[in-house]
Design a protein around this motif. Structure first.
Motif, PDB file in Angstrom:
ATOM      1  N   ASP A  95      -1.919   1.580  -5.921  1.00  0.00           N
ATOM      2  CA  ASP A  95      -2.999   1.046  -6.755  1.00  0.00           C
ATOM      3  C   ASP A  95      -2.848  -0.447  -7.057  1.00  0.00           C
ATOM      4  O   ASP A  95      -3.473  -0.962  -7.975  1.00  0.00           O
ATOM      5  N   TRP A  96      -2.090  -1.179  -6.270  1.00  0.00           N
ATOM      6  CA  TRP A  96      -1.875  -2.601  -6.541  1.00  0.00           C
ATOM      7  C   TRP A  96      -3.150  -3.412  -6.436  1.00  0.00           C
ATOM      8  O   TRP A  96      -3.354  -4.367  -7.183  1.00  0.00           O
ATOM      9  N   ARG A  97      -4.043  -3.026  -5.544  1.00  0.00           N
ATOM     10  CA  ARG A  97      -5.300  -3.768  -5.391  1.00  0.00           C
ATOM     11  C   ARG A  97      -6.173  -3.623  -6.633  1.00  0.00           C
ATOM     12  O   ARG A  97      -6.827  -4.582  -7.052  1.00  0.00           O
ATOM     13  N   ASN A  98      -6.190  -2.431  -7.210  1.00  0.00           N
ATOM     14  CA  ASN A  98      -6.997  -2.221  -8.427  1.00  0.00           C
ATOM     15  C   ASN A  98      -6.441  -3.026  -9.600  1.00  0.00           C
ATOM     16  O   ASN A  98      -7.196  -3.555 -10.412  1.00  0.00           O
ATOM     17  N   ARG A  99      -5.122  -3.098  -9.700  1.00  0.00           N
ATOM     18  CA  ARG A  99      -4.515  -3.875 -10.794  1.00  0.00           C
ATOM     19  C   ARG A  99      -4.809  -5.351 -10.646  1.00  0.00           C
ATOM     20  O   ARG A  99      -5.044  -6.036 -11.638  1.00  0.00           O
ATOM     21  N   ASP A 132       0.825  -1.209   0.000  1.00  0.00           N
ATOM     22  CA  ASP A 132       0.000   0.000   0.000  1.00  0.00           C
ATOM     23  C   ASP A 132       0.859   1.258   0.000  1.00  0.00           C
ATOM     24  O   ASP A 132       0.516   2.258  -0.642  1.00  0.00           O
ATOM     25  N   ALA A 169      -7.470  -6.650  -9.093  1.00  0.00           N
ATOM     26  CA  ALA A 169      -8.905  -6.836  -9.330  1.00  0.00           C
ATOM     27  C   ALA A 169      -9.234  -6.777 -10.823  1.00  0.00           C
ATOM     28  O   ALA A 169     -10.126  -7.476 -11.291  1.00  0.00           O
ATOM     29  N   ALA A 170      -8.502  -5.947 -11.578  1.00  0.00           N
ATOM     30  CA  ALA A 170      -8.759  -5.818 -13.018  1.00  0.00           C
ATOM     31  C   ALA A 170      -8.296  -7.038 -13.776  1.00  0.00           C
ATOM     32  O   ALA A 170      -8.831  -7.365 -14.829  1.00  0.00           O
ATOM     33  N   THR A 172       3.141   0.897  -3.651  1.00  0.00           N
ATOM     34  CA  THR A 172       2.330   0.848  -4.869  1.00  0.00           C
ATOM     35  C   THR A 172       0.863   0.963  -4.460  1.00  0.00           C
ATOM     36  O   THR A 172       0.184  -0.041  -4.276  1.00  0.00           O
TER      37      THR A 172
END
Length: 81
Positions: free
Chosen positions: A72-76, A67, A78-79, A70
């Motif tokens: 935005d690692w969770r969004n990547r 966190d 999930a995508a 990086t």
């Protein structure tokens, strides 16, 4: 009273009422004893519980590091790819 009746009646009562109840209770307690965890299984379960707790702490630490580095690692993830 006939000698045969002295033995037949109590034997019949025993076979009709006492023996089935006795067998039922015996095998029910035996099944419960087998279903319980042994000492080795209980120790292994406790060891695995501790290991799972440590693993959970490590995952939380790694997620907090991710966190920070990086955001935005969770969004990547999930995508997807």
């Amino acid at each position: 009273m006939d000698l045969a009746a002295v033995f037949v009646v109590p034997t019949a009562l025993f076979l009709l009422f006492v023996a089935p109840t006795w067998l039922f209770l015996h095998y029910r307690s035996k099944r419960r004893a087998e279903a319980a965890l042994s000492d080795d299984e209980r120790a292994e379960l406790e060891r695995l519980t501790v290991a799972a707790g440590q693993m959970s702490e490590r995952i939380e630490t790694l997620e907090s590091i991710l966190d920070e580095r990086t955001p935005d690692w969770r969004n990547r993830i999930a995508a997807g790819p």
